[in-house]
Design a protein around this motif. Structure first.
Motif, short mmCIF file in Angstrom:
data_model
loop_
_atom_site.label_atom_id
_atom_site.label_comp_id
_atom_site.label_asym_id
_atom_site.label_seq_id
_atom_site.Cartn_x
_atom_site.Cartn_y
_atom_site.Cartn_z
N ASN A 112 -51.99 55.11 71.02
CA ASN A 112 -51.85 55.44 69.61
C ASN A 112 -53.20 55.93 69.08
OD1 ASN A 112 -49.05 53.92 68.99
ND2 ASN A 112 -50.34 52.59 70.24
N ILE A 114 -55.44 56.59 65.56
CA ILE A 114 -55.55 56.22 64.15
C ILE A 114 -56.68 57.03 63.53
CG2 ILE A 114 -56.16 54.38 62.55
CD1 ILE A 114 -54.68 52.41 64.22
N CYS A 141 -51.36 56.46 61.75
CA CYS A 141 -51.26 56.08 63.16
C CYS A 141 -50.20 56.96 63.81
CB CYS A 141 -50.86 54.60 63.30
SG CYS A 141 -50.55 54.08 65.01
N ALA A 166 -54.19 48.55 60.14
CA ALA A 166 -53.98 48.17 61.54
C ALA A 166 -53.09 46.93 61.64
CB ALA A 166 -55.33 47.91 62.22
N PHE A 185 -55.26 51.31 70.44
CA PHE A 185 -55.49 52.07 69.21
C PHE A 185 -56.79 52.85 69.42
CE2 PHE A 185 -53.12 49.31 65.85
CZ PHE A 185 -51.92 49.68 66.42
N THR A 187 -59.64 55.50 67.94
CA THR A 187 -60.20 55.99 66.68
C THR A 187 -61.45 56.82 66.98
OG1 THR A 187 -61.73 54.15 66.29
CG2 THR A 187 -59.45 53.86 65.57
N HIS A 218 -59.25 48.60 71.77
CA HIS A 218 -59.79 49.62 70.86
C HIS A 218 -60.52 50.68 71.68
CE1 HIS A 218 -62.72 50.78 67.38
NE2 HIS A 218 -61.74 51.64 67.52
#
Length: 328
Positions: A112, A114, A141, A166, A185, A187, A218
């Motif tokens: 995913n 974000i 997201c 989140a 996730f 980023t 992350h």
């Protein structure tokens, strides 16, 4: 003299006869005088009006899909070309990698992306944002396997709201049986995600603490590699074209209602040309039939309403908290 005049008349008649013969040998048009399937003037005017509403950003295929136009996309393209509504694009000699096969191998919600979108530079949306005090930032997201997207809003861009978003998404996935320990996730290196880049103490940001609590991995892209966030950035462009750039609002409730309607449209109905003309729902049915289809339904909310929910808020309390409680 009369004889010479007669000779001239004969030569003239012969010359005209040759002209008539040459004209008779020319090809005649075989086009029918009546074309039953020809697009009517009213249909052309309708296509022209729709195209102008979208500031020449929508192509023939997208117009046909979004408005269910019965004509072929080639006929629609002919109309917008004849009306001089095609916006010339600069040629970009950049070869992009086709990652469709790779994304198809991912498990649903395994990967995913974000990111945060600043809505202040959208010309059509800005007056409503100022006049109705609508949110400035969209937290988004996007799931890579199906292309499904979730988003929410806030007045500020900081780690507090990033952590709230989140947690909002993670709790939703957990409620549908997703093991958050198996997902990632990704980023960029914005301060709302990793905290102050100049911090002297190596401590986690509020966003990172939320992911750690849910055991979500992350992933961070290298600096200067924004193309690695391409999927979520593409959604930001699409939602600007199809929502913020064309919709009007009379109050915040209508804004959130239209945002929710678009979220349902995007995840359940909208077909993606880069994913075999299939919607996220269709791809979810193919790749993860065991998952409940309701998981694609997550209403866009004001993240301010989650501030009293016990979520880790980071290093400060944003000023918009006071705005929220005064309004309520």
């Amino acid at each position: 003299f009369q004889a010479e005049d007669g000779i001239r008349d004969v030569e003239r008649s012969r010359g005209l006869g040759d002209v008539y013969k040459r004209q008779g040998l020319r090809d005649k048009s075989k086009a029918p005088h009546n074309i039953p399937h020809k697009m009517s003037v009213e249909e052309e005017a309708m296509i022209e009006d729709i195209r102008k509403r979208h500031k020449s950003k929508w192509g023939a295929i997208r117009l046909k899909q979004r408005y269910r136009i019965s004509r072929s996309h080639t006929a629609i393209h002919r109309v917008i070309r004849q009306k001089d509504l095609i916006k010339k694009k600069k040629k970009r000699w950049v070869k992009r990698k086709d990652l469709r096969e790779l994304k198809a191998k991912y498990e649903a919600f395994e990967k995913n992306q974000i990111d945060t979108k600043d809505l202040i530079d959208i010309y059509h949306y800005w007056p409503f944002m100022r006049g109705l005090r609508l949110p400035r930032y969209e937290y988004t997201c996007r799931e890579l396997s199906t292309g499904a997207s979730f988003f929410a809003y806030a007045n500020e861009n900081n780690s507090t709201y990033a952590s709230l978003f989140a947690d909002y998404v993670a709790q939703h996935l957990i409620s549908y049986g997703i093991d958050t320990a198996t997902i990632q996730f990704q980023t960029d290196n914005g301060s709302e995600y990793i905290g102050n880049v100049r911090k002297k103490i190596n401590r986690l940001s509020a966003f990172e603490k939320t992911l750690k609590r849910h055991k979500i991995y992350h992933g961070r892209i290298p600096p200067g590699c924004s193309h690695l966030q391409g999927d979520v950035e593409t959604f930001h462009r699409i939602v600007e074209d199809e929502l913020y750039d064309i919709e009007n609002y009379s109050n915040e409730a209508e804004f959130l209602g239209k945002a929710y309607a678009y979220q349902l449209y995007f995840n359940y109905i909208r077909e993606n040309r880069w994913r075999d003309n299939k919607s996220p729902l269709q791809l979810l049915r193919e790749r993860a039939p065991h998952l409940d289809e309701g998981m694609l339904n997550l209403p866009p909310i004001r993240l301010e309403i989650l501030l009293d929910g016990g979520v880790e808020t980071g290093y400060h309390v944003p000023g918009s908290v006071l705005w929220f409680f005064k309004k309520t």
